[in-house]
Design a protein around this motif. Sequence first.
Motif, mmCIF file in Angstrom:
data_model
loop_
_atom_site.group_PDB
_atom_site.id
_atom_site.type_symbol
_atom_site.label_atom_id
_atom_site.label_comp_id
_atom_site.label_asym_id
_atom_site.label_seq_id
_atom_site.Cartn_x
_atom_site.Cartn_y
_atom_site.Cartn_z
ATOM 1 N N LEU A 407 59.955 15.679 29.908
ATOM 2 C CA LEU A 407 60.689 16.541 28.991
ATOM 3 C C LEU A 407 61.113 15.774 27.745
ATOM 4 O O LEU A 407 61.450 16.378 26.722
ATOM 5 C CB LEU A 407 61.921 17.113 29.710
ATOM 6 C CG LEU A 407 62.754 18.190 29.039
ATOM 7 C CD1 LEU A 407 61.914 19.410 28.693
ATOM 8 C CD2 LEU A 407 63.903 18.604 29.943
ATOM 9 N N ASP A 417 60.007 21.786 26.916
ATOM 10 C CA ASP A 417 61.248 22.124 26.213
ATOM 11 C C ASP A 417 61.325 23.632 25.962
ATOM 12 O O ASP A 417 62.365 24.247 26.179
ATOM 13 C CB ASP A 417 61.311 21.358 24.897
ATOM 14 C CG ASP A 417 62.573 21.670 24.120
ATOM 15 O OD1 ASP A 417 63.664 21.353 24.598
ATOM 16 O OD2 ASP A 417 62.462 22.254 23.020
ATOM 17 N N ARG A 439 67.540 18.185 27.788
ATOM 18 C CA ARG A 439 67.145 18.948 26.602
ATOM 19 C C ARG A 439 68.126 18.690 25.455
ATOM 20 O O ARG A 439 67.714 18.468 24.316
ATOM 21 C CB ARG A 439 67.089 20.446 26.904
ATOM 22 C CG ARG A 439 65.900 20.878 27.732
ATOM 23 C CD ARG A 439 65.753 22.394 27.726
ATOM 24 N NE ARG A 439 65.386 22.879 26.410
ATOM 25 C CZ ARG A 439 66.183 23.581 25.607
ATOM 26 N NH1 ARG A 439 67.413 23.889 25.984
ATOM 27 N NH2 ARG A 439 65.756 23.981 24.418
#
Length: 900
Positions: A407, A417, A439
Amino acid sequence: MGVKARSVGGGHGDVTVTGVTPDGDPVLAARLTVPTVPATFVRRARLVEQLTEGDRSPLTLVNGPAGAGKTLLVADWITACEPGSFAWLTVEPQDSAPGVFWSYVLHAFRRHGVAPPDSVGSPARPGEVDHSLLARLAAWLNERDGRVILVLDEFDRVAGSAAVADELQFVLRHAGDGLRLVVISRTEPLLPLHRYRAAGELVDIRADDLAFRAEETAALVDRHGLPLSAEAARMLTERTEGWAAGLRLCALAAQRADDPESFLKDFEAGHSTVADFLLGEVLRAHPAETQDLLLRTSILEKTHPDLANALTGREDAEPVLEELQRTNAFVEPIGRSWYRLHSLFAEILRVHLRVRHPGLEPELHRTAAAWLSRAGLLDEALGHAADAGDWELAATELVGHLAIGRLLTGLAAERLDVLFARMAPEASGPAPDLVRAARELAHHDVDRGVAYLRRAEENLPGGDSDDAAAVRLTCAVLRVLAARVAGSADLAETAARDAAQAEHTLPADRLERSPELTALMLTDLGSAQLWAGRFDAARTTLSAAVAAAQGLSTAFARHEALGRLALIDFLHGRPGQAEAHARGAIAEAEQSGLPVSDRTGMAQLVLAAVAIDRDDLTAAEGHLGQAAATSAAARDPIVAVELAILRSRMLVARGDSRAALAALDDMARQPLVSAEPSPWVSDRIAMATASAHLADGDPKAAVKVFEEQPLHSPESLAAEARARVAAGDSERALGILDELPEPGNRGPVIDVWVLLTRAQAVDALGDSVAAESLLPRALAAARPHHLRRPFLEAGPWLRRRLLERPALAREHAWLAGTLAPRPAAPRHREESVGPRPEPLSPREQDVLERLAELMSTEEIAADLHLSVNTVKTHLKGIYRKLAATRRGEAVRRARELGLL
């Protein structure tokens, strides 16, 4: 392109009975008639060329799914041939009986003016044909003057008849050049195609060839009176995969739309004539079990027989998929037992699935996610877990596979994402919160990222299971990242120790499958240590990151670690090592295909810094431009600071010290993301600011910078000493230099600055002998690395010393031209310089030029062989005429007026 009519009769314009078959049924002329090509048909030269160039090949196969445009392609081509040179037969299922099939072939010949002699005969029984008849037919064809083209349309209707295939092969082989067979079929015939391919005697037109290209799509839609932009044509072609029938049906439907182009770009495939065609022509042509498999696998981008079995609950997927592929039922193999559905067909099937089995789709996605995860196909599994709405499953799979690093870096980062941006807020537990934290930290929202991370830490699982250890390891790795962003080496090192403990409880093979996790953690830890000025620890950690497993997943970490190692080398004054590490970082990025915008920019900054020290300003400018083009220039505090510092050094080198100071002021007003200050960054800013003040002719301002800023590095202390020499305080400068530690961990760049500054200081105190002994040492240290910038900034004192020692100047010819005065930076046209001042006298001009070279009053007097008082008198005259109150202001005014 048109859709071929199924019915006989009106579509072909002829139902005349031309005889009877061996079973007594009438021979219908419609089956012998070339289909009519509609006015909207698009002739595609590339395919016509294939058919025409295959004239000497005995066999042509046009093979593709329903609606691919096979029949009309051949019909359009064949009608351009000479009458009497071809025959057409549309095959029907009853032609599986050899007697019926050959009876129709003979009638086709006669219908198109290629009448066999009566001696050839006709089949007497429906189920068989006399072999001698086939021999006579082959002999007659072989003896003819011209070749006959026999087109067998929809041959897939008898594809299972081995007898018909064997007989057809016999006639084709023995007819020599007298027969060219063109087979139009959804499946491969039982003919020995491999032999024809090996001999180069097969014209093979497949589904990929039949697929429309974007420009052909535009032409087809235009034939329907609907002009289409190139972009819309491209999008429609991609969505239909160039399927001819789909394009024509879309065009027909768009004719009734208010905005045809918007309709074609965004038509609802599940409720359209396209859906009706595919459901009726393809789906319902198969048994119920096959329909069920197609519907259930339509949720997949690709399917494997074992995965299909998991979705259907049966064990027959492998033969079903093989049969679908063989019959061109919009299923194609993609290697290693994997298959894919035509994207438009799959889209329509999904709509039909929701109608036939409401509520089943999420469960199918969940089943697919579990199977794909067990198969090691994590990226695909995550997508299906998300489509099932099971975000706890998706997050747990990502964390459980130690894949949180995907990620943050690599080819899948952007896609993951976007995927997890859809995560429902009600998804709870440590795994969803860790994904949220990753994130936010990836997007540089530190506060939100840390908040999610803390919430995850409150619910960390206990126990010694692998899954619990994976959660703890992921949490620790993200804490290292958060600490790096906050600029805290202590927190980063604590989190790294926790990560190491978690790693020890996990199987080695599980860690090996996610090498990017360790590589990213080491890079983040090394970056935090670098920010804190723990250079030895940072070097060790970053070197370990570079040594991490090779591969695309760890490429970014290696690229970033090499760039930071280059910076450490530069800060320690080692340009050769810095340049080597920087070029290694760039090579790593280029070999892995990392886009320029996604690179760190650090390697380019180091190369720019080395180029400035070498006085290669053109190269430095290029490197700075490339560094500024990276995303790190706006989000990485080290990159942002170094970029501003190096830009200011460039401005100083080009003679625009005021712009350099303005650039540094702008940077100072930009708050750094990191919460904790960096000692060496503070030193770098102070050094750049002082250097700009010195270039601006204000040594007192340069000294003040260091009085207000505690210093940490030998280089910054040497810079303070240089400022004090320029300000006339050489004794204090020597005191600072005497306090420096012995040269051990510092490189040649720092040594050169220290030697030059000491030489200038002792010379100002009257010890010219000591100065003359230090200067050759400085030159010798600089020569291997071509370090010109320290000598440029040493001012006229150095030029005078070299003039006094021509042998030394000749020995260091690499400095030739470098020490010549440079023109000032060009003044912008719009700047107003006011009225011209009173002209300077020649002697005042001489004093002004030396004033611009940062010479002291005593040095100017000695250089011009004047008394100190005379120089002071000339200085007062210069200040009055230029409306200035101090030397820096006088030099700026003189440059604006073009006097320097």
